[in-house]
Design a protein around this motif. Structure first.
Motif, PDB file in Angstrom:
ATOM      1  N   ASP A 189       0.847  -1.186   0.000  1.00  0.00           N
ATOM      2  CA  ASP A 189       0.000   0.000   0.000  1.00  0.00           C
ATOM      3  C   ASP A 189       0.885   1.239   0.000  1.00  0.00           C
ATOM      4  O   ASP A 189       2.105   1.149   0.135  1.00  0.00           O
TER       5      ASP A 189
ATOM      6  N   ASP B 295      -5.636   2.839  -8.600  1.00  0.00           N
ATOM      7  CA  ASP B 295      -5.007   1.524  -8.466  1.00  0.00           C
ATOM      8  C   ASP B 295      -4.742   1.003  -9.858  1.00  0.00           C
ATOM      9  O   ASP B 295      -5.606   1.090 -10.734  1.00  0.00           O
TER      10      ASP B 295
ATOM     11  N   LYS C 122      -0.277   2.003  -6.565  1.00  0.00           N
ATOM     12  CA  LYS C 122      -1.363   2.796  -5.997  1.00  0.00           C
ATOM     13  C   LYS C 122      -0.961   4.253  -5.808  1.00  0.00           C
ATOM     14  O   LYS C 122       0.204   4.553  -5.548  1.00  0.00           O
TER      15      LYS C 122
ATOM     16  N   ARG D  86      -2.717   7.753  -3.741  1.00  0.00           N
ATOM     17  CA  ARG D  86      -3.765   8.263  -2.860  1.00  0.00           C
ATOM     18  C   ARG D  86      -3.475   9.733  -2.575  1.00  0.00           C
ATOM     19  O   ARG D  86      -2.413  10.071  -2.062  1.00  0.00           O
TER      20      ARG D  86
END
Length: 175
Positions: free
Chosen positions: A28, A58, A64, A66
């Protein structure tokens, strides 16, 4: 290698190459810094950033991003996507589909500016800065079109570095 794609504002989000060995990707993005909520209010005010829109991207292979897309007041300036990502500086350096145009330090952390190798656009208009974090990086991706009344005279990489210098001190030292 890295997986290709774009976030909601159209910036490149990495490319894939088949057989090369690459550093292991974290499961992550780095935890402990939210690129939407933890940007200092002083930066938001100084840069006149408005309309944060979540950027949750994603890609295949576990890549990933964010963070948030921002625009400058009135839409008369640059747009920027500020994300945490599980892509490291080493991954960008070893991916033949990227060209690193500058390596430096931003607020005491290793950083680099890169672009997709096949990107023919003017780096004056588009720039991607990534700053080292444990397990990934902070990515500051600036689009500064010639039509931007407030910022067209500024180089997009200068804007990205300025933002990085102002945001990185808010990242906990443990990241």
């Amino acid at each position: 290698m890295l997986v290709s794609g774009c976030n909601s504002s159209g910036e490149a989000k990495g490319n894939t190459s088949s057989a090369s060995a690459t550093p292991t990707i974290a499961a992550d993005v780095p935890a402990g810094f939210d690129a939407c909520k933890d940007i200092p209010q002083s930066v938001i005010q100084q840069e006149q950033l408005i309309k944060p829109t979540p950027d949750i991207t994603d890609r295949p292979g576990g890549y990933k991003w964010r963070g948030c897309d921002w625009v400058q007041r009135g839409g008369d300036g640059y747009a920027v996507t500020i994300d945490t990502t599980n892509i490291t500086l080493a991954m960008v350096r070893t991916n033949s589909q990227f060209t690193v145009t500058e390596e430096s330090n931003v607020a005491g952390r290793a950083a680099l500016i890169y672009r997709p190798s096949d990107d023919k656009t003017d780096q004056h208009e588009n720039c991607i800065l990534i700053v080292d974090m444990r397990g990934g990086s902070l990515e500051v991706s600036v689009t500064n079109p010639p039509s931007a009344k407030l910022t067209a005279s500024q180089h997009s990489c200068d804007i990205a570095k300025r933002l990085g210098e102002r945001i990185v001190p808010a990242i906990p030292a443990t990241l």
